[in-house]
Design a protein around this motif. Structure first.
Motif, PDB file in Angstrom:
ATOM      1  N   LEU A   1      -6.666  -6.457  -1.470  1.00 39.10           N
ATOM      2  CA  LEU A   1      -6.512  -4.917  -1.338  1.00 39.10           C
ATOM      3  C   LEU A   1      -7.260  -4.491  -2.526  1.00 39.10           C
ATOM      4  O   LEU A   1      -7.374  -4.952  -3.689  1.00 39.10           O
TER       5      LEU A   1
ATOM      6  N   VAL B   1       0.943  -1.126  -0.223  1.00 33.54           N
ATOM      7  CA  VAL B   1      -0.064   0.023   0.076  1.00 33.54           C
ATOM      8  C   VAL B   1       0.759   1.327  -0.062  1.00 33.54           C
ATOM      9  O   VAL B   1       0.814   2.080  -0.692  1.00 33.54           O
TER      10      VAL B   1
ATOM     11  N   LEU C   1      -7.563  -1.414  -4.929  1.00 37.43           N
ATOM     12  CA  LEU C   1      -6.988  -0.088  -5.256  1.00 37.43           C
ATOM     13  C   LEU C   1      -7.591   0.597  -5.926  1.00 37.43           C
ATOM     14  O   LEU C   1      -8.146   0.340  -7.200  1.00 37.43           O
TER      15      LEU C   1
ATOM     16  N   VAL D   1      -6.157   2.723  -1.218  1.00 35.56           N
ATOM     17  CA  VAL D   1      -6.377   1.549  -0.770  1.00 35.56           C
ATOM     18  C   VAL D   1      -7.244   0.894   0.333  1.00 35.56           C
ATOM     19  O   VAL D   1      -6.948   1.638   1.522  1.00 35.56           O
TER      20      VAL D   1
END
Length: 106
Positions: free
Chosen positions: A58, A23, A60, A35
């Motif tokens: 994650l 991240v 994003l 994120v």
């Protein structure tokens, strides 16, 4: 897809430490505006058998014109041989948020 159109890229990593390192890397590179990290249970085929692992997913938030550079950076910094990297198009969203996202990704 319009290159400045919003998209969400998804990837998974094996632990929280790897997630936070990734991240920071993508944020510092200005390839994403935001994120989110979520713990998930993943079930998948690998080497001819079904596996189960706890992973960090994650989400994003970025734009289409950042995708190739983001993918390259994820691959270069990922611990998996074959990481999940999926780009999902955003059909609509709150315009003020989308403007902020475009601004933050330059």
């Amino acid at each position: 897809m319009n290159s400045r159109r919003a998209c969400v890229v998804m990837t998974t990593v094996s632990n929280r430490g790897q997630a936070e390192k990734l991240v920071r890397t993508v944020l510092e590179a200005r390839l994403v505006a935001c994120v989110q990290i979520q713990e998930v249970a993943s079930y998948y085929w690998w080497d001819g058998k079904i596996n189960q692992d706890t992973e960090q997913l994650l989400y994003l938030k970025t734009t289409g014109d950042k995708y190739q550079a983001l993918e390259a950076l994820l691959i270069a910094n990922h611990s998996y041989d074959t990481p999940e990297i999926l780009q999902l198009g955003v059909e609509a969203g709150f315009e003020k948020y989308l403007q902020w996202m475009r601004k933050e990704t330059g």
